[in-house]
Design an enzyme around this catalytic site. Structure first.
Site, PDB file in Angstrom:
ATOM      1  N   HIS A 150      -5.675   1.118 -12.529  1.00 60.58           N
ATOM      2  CA  HIS A 150      -4.617   0.650 -12.269  1.00 60.58           C
ATOM      3  C   HIS A 150      -4.291  -0.825 -11.856  1.00 60.58           C
ATOM      4  O   HIS A 150      -3.050  -0.954 -11.385  1.00 60.58           O
ATOM      5  CB  HIS A 150      -3.729   2.072 -11.691  1.00 60.58           C
ATOM      6  CG  HIS A 150      -4.598   2.385 -10.338  1.00 60.58           C
ATOM      7  ND1 HIS A 150      -5.597   2.724  -9.567  1.00 60.58           N
ATOM      8  CD2 HIS A 150      -3.928   1.803  -8.950  1.00 60.58           C
ATOM      9  CE1 HIS A 150      -5.707   3.153  -8.467  1.00 60.58           C
ATOM     10  NE2 HIS A 150      -4.908   2.214  -8.213  1.00 60.58           N
ATOM     11  N   ASP A 180      -9.936   5.192 -14.916  1.00 63.79           N
ATOM     12  CA  ASP A 180      -9.741   4.316 -13.915  1.00 63.79           C
ATOM     13  C   ASP A 180     -10.316   3.316 -13.362  1.00 63.79           C
ATOM     14  O   ASP A 180     -10.101   2.672 -12.215  1.00 63.79           O
ATOM     15  CB  ASP A 180      -9.015   5.088 -13.120  1.00 63.79           C
ATOM     16  CG  ASP A 180      -7.765   4.284 -11.779  1.00 63.79           C
ATOM     17  OD1 ASP A 180      -7.025   3.635 -12.756  1.00 63.79           O
ATOM     18  OD2 ASP A 180      -7.933   4.050 -10.863  1.00 63.79           O
ATOM     19  N   SER A 254      -7.721  -0.196  -3.384  1.00 56.13           N
ATOM     20  CA  SER A 254      -7.918   0.447  -4.333  1.00 56.13           C
ATOM     21  C   SER A 254      -9.602  -0.714  -5.422  1.00 56.13           C
ATOM     22  O   SER A 254      -8.542  -1.780  -5.398  1.00 56.13           O
ATOM     23  CB  SER A 254      -6.649   0.382  -5.561  1.00 56.13           C
ATOM     24  OG  SER A 254      -6.444   1.611  -5.009  1.00 56.13           O
TER      25      SER A 254
END
Length: 408
Positions: A150, A180, A254
């Site tokens: 993402h 992911d 992230s």
């Protein structure tokens, strides 16, 4: 004669005394501090803790040759040194990078009221650059970087900045939206490489450190513990097997590194529950990372095949609720098939919508994700057996396993 000798002795003694007094006066005049009373040595802390002083006074002196207890200052410094993770950070942090992405977005502009009044309703468009930040981990000297999918999804350009200040454009080697994860590549020499650890050896309570670039603040380190392992059903990815930690992870973290206290990579930071998750409930200290064992497997699949190859049968399962499971006589587990892909192995194998799956290859399952994960672990070309409940009947369906379609 004797009187004369006595007189001379008295005169000599008197002169000596006067001379001594004069000498003392001169010395005191030059060094006045000699008249100050010396400070008393610190005695037992009777005024603070009178009941402790007698015991301290009665304590025997250490035997000759015995190791004496270090002073309190030394003990404190030793404790601080034992709790420092500076060595682990020095080992791992150089391989954590900042990732900035940009993409060109075209959006429609709503006509003004004046344009609508005169009937000029031709669509108007404008373009703008949308930017985002994230983190990544250099995993080999060839320049491969693991990050979250993402972070780089839909990006037109990806710029990587190293801890030493060097920058490079990155290209996408492969992506795996089902976990992911994504693999990037940069062309730079003498790259720092993150040492890999073992996520399958983690225990609840182990200390961990999260390294990333939250809110654009480069090389930020936070500390916590492993709160849980094997977390799933979070709705973050199709296949979930997260490490839960209370180390602070924020926007920009992230794709960054979760390391152990030795500096080895044990996870890729990927998600954090919002502070206002579910209305008035405030959630803090709950963050998640993808285990490094899973990330390493995805990376190897992408490097070997350009994609991750998983087994697939075409079923769309959902968890059976507790009340429904009780009505069906199920102990705890089981999933219901809510949909089927057309022309899939499940349709060809006679599976029906509404069937309840209780076993996959003879192993009980407790969730839809667990069923999908067991099927995904099968190699395309193999076969898988599902034990089904259909109404009050039980039956087995043996399905061919094909390759799972790639998701965007």
């Amino acid at each position: 004669m004797q009187m004369h000798a006595l007189g001379r002795a008295v005169i000599f003694l008197t002169g000596s005394i006067i001379g001594g007094l004069a000498l003392a006066f001169i010395i005191v005049f030059v060094h006045p501090q000699l008249l100050q009373r010396p400070a008393a040595p610190p005695g037992p802390a009777a005024s603070v803790a009178p009941d402790v002083a007698p015991a301290a006074a009665a304590a025997p002196a250490p035997a000759v040759g015995a190791a004496s207890e270090p002073p309190p200052t030394a003990r404190v410094e030793g404790a601080l040194a034992a709790e420092s993770y500076a060595a682990a950070v020095r080992r791992a942090a150089p391989a954590v990078v900042n990732i900035s992405t940009a993409r060109l977005v075209t959006e429609q502009i709503t006509p003004s009221a004046l344009a609508q009044l005169f009937g000029d309703l031709r669509p108007l468009y404008r373009r703008r650059v949308e930017r985002a930040l994230g983190s990544g981990v250099i995993v080999d000297s060839a320049g491969h970087i693991i990050t979250n999918n993402h972070v780089i999804a839909n990006a037109d350009t990806i710029l990587v900045t190293l801890a030493d200040g060097r920058t490079a454009r990155a290209v996408v080697v492969g992506r795996d939206p089902d976990t992911d994860l994504a693999l990037l590549s940069i062309k730079l020499k003498e790259l720092p490489v993150m040492p890999f650890g073992r996520s399958d050896q983690l225990q609840v309570g182990d200390g961990v450190l999260a390294i990333g670039n939250p809110l654009g603040l480069s090389q930020t380190v936070t500390h916590g513990i492993v709160s849980a392992t094997g977390r799933s059903q979070l709705g973050v990815a199709t296949f979930e097997d997260f490490i839960q930690t209370d180390a602070a992870i924020n926007a920009g973290n992230s794709g960054g590194a979760l390391i152990d206290t030795l500096g080895d990579l044990i996870g890729i930071n990927t998600a954090v529950l919002g502070k206002n998750n579910g209305g008035d409930i405030s959630v803090e200290g709950i963050s998640f990372a993808i285990p490094v064992n899973l990330a390493r497997g995805v990376m190897n699949e992408i490097l070997d095949h350009g994609r991750v190859i998983r087994g697939w049968t075409g079923i769309v399962p959902e968890d059976v609720g507790g009340e429904q499971a009780q009505q069906l006589g199920l102990p705890k587990g089981g999933v219901v098939i809510t949909n089927l892909y057309r022309s899939s192995p499940a349709v060809d194998g006679g599976v029906h919508i509404g069937d309840i799956v209780t076993l996959v290859d003879g192993k009980s399952i407790k969730s839809a994700q667990e069923a999908l994960a067991q099927i995904a672990a099968k190699k395309p070309g193999s076969r898988v057996q599902l034990h089904l409940l259909r109404g009050r009947s039980e039956l087995d369906a043996t399905l061919a396993v094909t390759e799972r379609p790639q998701t965007n």
